[in-house]
Design a protein around this motif. Structure first.
Motif, short mmCIF file in Angstrom:
data_model
loop_
_atom_site.label_atom_id
_atom_site.label_comp_id
_atom_site.label_asym_id
_atom_site.label_seq_id
_atom_site.Cartn_x
_atom_site.Cartn_y
_atom_site.Cartn_z
N VAL A 41 0.85 -1.19 0.00
CA VAL A 41 0.00 0.00 0.00
C VAL A 41 0.88 1.24 0.00
O VAL A 41 0.66 2.19 -0.75
CB VAL A 41 -0.93 0.01 1.23
N SER A 42 1.88 1.20 0.82
CA SER A 42 2.80 2.33 0.88
C SER A 42 3.51 2.52 -0.45
O SER A 42 3.59 3.63 -0.99
CB SER A 42 3.82 2.10 1.98
N VAL A 43 4.01 1.44 -0.99
CA VAL A 43 4.68 1.52 -2.29
C VAL A 43 3.72 2.09 -3.32
O VAL A 43 4.09 2.93 -4.15
CB VAL A 43 5.16 0.12 -2.73
N GLY A 44 2.48 1.62 -3.26
CA GLY A 44 1.48 2.11 -4.21
C GLY A 44 1.30 3.61 -4.11
O GLY A 44 1.22 4.31 -5.11
N LEU A 45 1.24 4.08 -2.90
CA LEU A 45 1.04 5.51 -2.70
C LEU A 45 2.22 6.31 -3.26
O LEU A 45 2.06 7.28 -3.98
CB LEU A 45 0.88 5.82 -1.22
N ARG A 46 3.41 5.85 -2.92
CA ARG A 46 4.60 6.59 -3.34
C ARG A 46 4.83 6.51 -4.85
O ARG A 46 5.12 7.51 -5.50
CB ARG A 46 5.82 6.04 -2.59
#
Lengths: 341, 341
Positions: free
Chosen positions: A57-62
């Motif tokens: 999810v974090s990777v997706g956001l960034r």
DNA sequence: TCGCATCGCTAATCCGATTTAGCAAAGGGA
DNA sequence: TCCCTTTGCTAAATCGGATTAGCGATGCGA
């Protein structure tokens, strides 16, 4: 539940480096950005020990990319035939580390919009718009990278399409009979004999007919079915047998063929001794009925795979706008065709 | 493509307020935190005009909840039966604004681990572990909130299970015959007559048998099938008819029943005139064969729905550890049963 | 010895939201 | 008039990573 997930910060601390360094190593950019072999090994070992896995999810956001594909269909997901389509898509996606969101619109445009939104909100990298039966569909605006599966865009939309090659399938079915020596006394059940005699909105019917007629096979007659279900196949074949004595039948799909079998049985005609039968779809029942049915298979699995692969190609900019990919339909030779005596 | 998505910052600027205020209004906490009616309206209007939709990935990162469920099966997704299971799950999830990730493990534990990881990395809120055939499965550790669909945990794991009520189904099938006056001359095809005569690993076979026997129905005999496919049903029914003259058959599923129909037809016996037939599953062919088959339906759609609903209940802490939910299997009365003459 | 390039690593910013803590202005009581 | 609440809103921190810019140390040539 279990303890908190291991984060990049945990990993960095365990390895005694900064989060930046840990990130560089884990994303494989360590070499490129001159991280020493020593430190790299330290981070990798720590990652292994801690069982570190980046939070997607974090990777997706960034990064803006989620390694996720949305699969929206009118009702494909539930139909047996479509299970394989999903399976093909699933496997092709998994090979590249992608997951699939599934959604069913039930043909309701409002619902479809909602699903597409829900998927876009989750930042899917691409969308597969699938249809139960091959048909034309209106493509929503602003859909992003997308492909049409088993469907063609109504007003040209520039999206690529993946469809079964029904015309070639028609040729294949006809050739199976021609090869067995059936040049005449061949009747159609489900559509035909002319291109106007088809169930409403059925692309498959039209294209199969085109293919059949292209081969030059002499068609003695045909009976349209309003719906390609066994009971219609039964009724229309009965009606046909009242006046005619066919030597071969091309049924427009397997369910219709199942009805035809019943009618032939009633009339005391044996398959394939008295009448040869070819059909389309390769539905599971094709190998359940006796004798097993020779049929031209809808390549559902392959369609699903291709959809995903075309989607990737499209994201890589390797697809012409509006390009149409036709997936060939293989013949399943079984027991329902005998040489013309 | 289209222009950049509208973000909360855009919305805040358009409404002339801070991001905080915009967020409070959009999440409905405006009242609670004393945002004036005036400002609230201003934000809502701006949101409407701009078409603001919160980025679910960002929300997921911040709140830890993604409104997403993972659906992992051995191979359910592709089997026809399972399409409806997915459909049920899909609809129940959608009603609450949840999306479904689908994954197929093909029974490979390695693959299953990979899928579960991929889903956990994407912060799914819960997981549904589904099985193609009702059976017991080993539950991976640290799986988080999860339910078992069409499966029971092998070493008790505390996870709730949703399974079809096969015992009650057995009773129902037997009662259909009893109600029609069939008290004897009833044979089983696919399993029986004793509880030891079942295909390997088939929970369904055992439980259906238990249910049938509970009713006190007199069972004259039974034939096991290694695999519940039409050809085995055909072979075993043929073998039975060689020595016996049944007045009713309980087939352990519809595919077996299809084979039984063929054997009865060969022997010149009519259904239901000479022999009544009941079966299980309500596979599509049950209404395609002639006469239409009376069968006890596997409630796939309902199983899928329940799985999602139990998952939500579990997340809300409303489920006993290890609780088993049995979904009843309704009888589909059709044409294959006649009163005992 | 000085200046400059290279090496090896890290601080700080960003993605787009939610949430906590708190600030300025207005109102109210003594 | 002064102090204390309440009202209405916002600054700043946070989630967990990726990425940009840059810092200190070392090596090398002149």
């Amino acid at each position: 539940m279990s303890r908190r997930r291991v984060t990049l910060a945990d990993l960095a601390e365990a390895a005694g480096v900064s989060r930046t360094t840990a990130s560089l190593v884990m994303t494989g950019r360590g070499r490129e950005l001159r991280i020493s072999h020593d430190v790299e090994q330290r981070v990798l070992r720590a990652a292994d020990e801690l069982g570190y896995r980046p939070n997607a999810v974090s990777v997706g956001l960034r990064t803006g990319t989620t390694r996720t594909i949305g699969f929206v269909s009118d009702t494909v997901a539930t139909s047996r035939l479509a299970g394989d389509m999903i399976k093909g898509a699933l496997e092709a996606a998994r090979e590249r580390g992608f997951m699939l969101f599934i959604g069913e619109s039930e043909g309701d445009p409002e619902l479809e919009r909602g699903l597409l939104h829900a998927m876009q909100d989750r930042q899917v990298d691409g969308i597969i718009l699938a249809a139960m039966f091959t048909r034309t569909i209106k493509v929503p605006k602003d859909i992003g990278p997308a492909v049409l599966l088993n469907a063609l865009p109504r007003p040209a939309s520039g999206l690529p399409s993946i469809v079964p090659d029904e015309i070639e399938a028609g040729r294949s079915a006809a050739r199976v009979l021609l090869d067995a020596g059936h040049h005449d006394e061949v009747y159609l059940i489900g559509a035909g004999p002319t291109l106007n005699d088809v169930p409403a909105d059925s692309v498959a019917a039209v294209e199969r007919l085109i293919g059949i007629r292209e081969t030059g096979l002499r068609i003695a007659g045909g009976r349209v079915c309003a719906d390609w279900q066994p009971e219609h196949g039964l009724a229309e074949t009965r009606a046909l047998l009242a006046d005619h004595r066919p030597r071969a039948l091309i049924c427009l799909n397997d369910r219709v063929a199942m009805g035809a079998y019943q009618a032939l049985g009633e009339a005391g005609l044996s398959v394939p001794g008295d009448v040869s039968v070819v059909s389309f779809d390769d539905h599971p029942i094709a190998s359940w009925i006796q004798p097993k049915l020779t049929t031209v298979a809808l390549p559902h699995y392959e369609l699903g795979r291709q959809a995903v692969e075309v989607l990737f190609a499209q994201m890589a900019g390797e697809v012409e706008p509006g390009q149409v990919f036709r997936v060939s339909m293989p013949v399943r030779h079984r027991e329902s065709v005998a040489p013309r005596s």
